[in-house]
Design a protein around this motif. Structure first.
Motif, PDB file in Angstrom:
ATOM      1  N   PRO A 112       0.794  -1.259   0.127  1.00  0.00           N
ATOM      2  CA  PRO A 112       0.101  -0.202   0.002  1.00  0.00           C
ATOM      3  C   PRO A 112       0.818   1.197  -0.050  1.00  0.00           C
ATOM      4  O   PRO A 112       0.635   2.352  -0.779  1.00  0.00           O
ATOM      5  N   ASP A 115      -2.102   5.743   6.212  1.00  0.00           N
ATOM      6  CA  ASP A 115      -1.543   4.226   5.850  1.00  0.00           C
ATOM      7  C   ASP A 115      -0.462   3.983   6.964  1.00  0.00           C
ATOM      8  O   ASP A 115      -0.117   2.899   7.467  1.00  0.00           O
ATOM      9  N   TYR A 168      -2.778  -4.380   9.759  1.00  0.00           N
ATOM     10  CA  TYR A 168      -2.242  -3.835   8.856  1.00  0.00           C
ATOM     11  C   TYR A 168      -2.644  -4.485   7.305  1.00  0.00           C
ATOM     12  O   TYR A 168      -3.466  -3.631   6.650  1.00  0.00           O
ATOM     13  N   MET A 209      -5.625  -2.304   5.479  1.00  0.00           N
ATOM     14  CA  MET A 209      -4.955  -1.715   3.962  1.00  0.00           C
ATOM     15  C   MET A 209      -5.117  -2.854   3.114  1.00  0.00           C
ATOM     16  O   MET A 209      -3.967  -2.955   2.259  1.00  0.00           O
ATOM     17  N   CYS A 260      -7.262   0.490  -0.795  1.00  0.00           N
ATOM     18  CA  CYS A 260      -6.236   1.086  -1.241  1.00  0.00           C
ATOM     19  C   CYS A 260      -6.847   1.915  -2.943  1.00  0.00           C
ATOM     20  O   CYS A 260      -6.488   3.149  -2.832  1.00  0.00           O
TER      21      CYS A 260
END
Length: 326
Positions: free
Chosen positions: A76, A139, A150, A154, A159
């Motif tokens: 990401p 982020d 995470y 994400m 994204c």
């Protein structure tokens, strides 16, 4: 970098008081400001801005190529970075090529349609920079404050959604700014005191309802300026709070190092924007204001690739591998 200059106070009051005395007409073209009238200096400026433009485009293209060619960089953080690099290319391309042509041809003319188009592109990609920096701060917040979740938070769908939303918000920003010149296409002057169609300069040339315009500009300033800055500050407040709770100094350094490049770009982005705003408020010279605008429109996009390549080991290693394969 960009948003601060968009919300300079407009002289609607003066315009409204003199509207009957003004000879307002529909314009077919505007006249931009040349940074220098001297032919020898113009040649130097032509070479300087052409060089900076090429360095910016090639540097950001190299970042995009490095990220797309290395599967280890398909994360990401680097996905957002590649979009930021693409946005910087589009942002500088909306202004500098026209300026280079004007320097070469000794012309200051830009058509009405061309001016509004340039202003729209400036707003879209300037706001896109702002939005992407906010997304990148989020982020980093998730990566440091919620490392175990995470990859779940994400995910690729989020994204892509964040980038698309940034683009749509940027288009909305551009449309709101263009409502006024499209609704009131009569101008009191055709001289723009900058080397590009700066939105604040263009809107200052329009005579229209002060109250409506001020309400619109306040809404735009809060929604597209204050909220992104607040999001970035809040993200880094949570990041710093989390990092300070890490017991080892190595862990703190590693956590902060993942934010170093982004934080440097954020400081450059907003630092140059506020610097230009303050310098234009102190100096009444249009040429000084135009020279100050060069900092955030040309120099800042040029420095971004260097910041990310020099401070990021993964990018440097990938660039070296690409260089050896050429």
């Amino acid at each position: 970098m960009h948003f601060v200059s968009l919300y300079k106070p407009f002289s609607f009051k003066r315009c409204a008081s003199n509207i009957e005395a003004q000879n307002l007409t529909r314009v077919s073209e505007f006249h931009l400001l040349l940074l220098s009238e001297e032919s020898n200096l113009q040649l130097i400026l032509f070479g300087l801005f052409l060089s900076m433009y090429l360095v910016t485009v090639l540097g950001n293209l190299l970042i995009i190529l490095a990220i797309s060619s290395d599967s280890q960089l398909h994360t990401p953080m680097y996905f957002f970075l590649s979009n930021l690099s693409l946005t910087d290319i589009c942002f500088i391309s909306s202004m500098v090529p026209k300026m280079i042509v004007n320097i070469q041809t000794h012309s200051t003319v830009i058509s009405y349609v061309g001016c509004l188009t340039q202003m729209s592109l400036f707003l879209i990609f300037g706001c896109m920079d702002d939005m992407l920096l906010t997304v990148m701060a989020y982020d980093r917040f998730v990566a440091i404050c919620h490392p175990l979740h995470y990859s779940v938070i994400m995910n690729p769908h989020l994204c892509v959604f964040l980038v698309l939303m940034s683009f749509l918000v940027s288009i909305l920003d551009s449309l709101l700014h263009n409502l006024i010149p499209l609704k009131f296409p009569y101008f009191k002057d055709v001289e723009i005191s900058n080397f590009f169609c700066d939105p604040s300069q263009v809107l200052n040339l329009i005579c229209s309802g002060a109250f409506t315009n001020n309400i619109l500009m306040c809404f735009v300033a809060v929604f597209f300026g204050f909220l992104p800055i607040t999001g970035i500050f809040f993200s880094y407040y949570k990041i710093v709070s989390s990092v300070l709770r890490i017991p080892s100094s190595d862990g703190k350094y590693k956590a902060f190092s993942t934010c170093g490049s982004h934080l440097s770009v954020v400081c450059l982005f907003y630092g140059t924007g506020f610097g230009v705003y303050l310098s234009s408020a102190v100096s009444q010279s249009p040429k000084n204001g135009a020279l100050a605008s060069v900092v955030y429109t040309v120099i800042t996009p040029m420095l971004n690739p260097f910041i990310y390549s020099l401070r990021n080991r993964d990018i440097k290693n990938t660039v070296r591998r690409l260089y050896r394969t050429v």
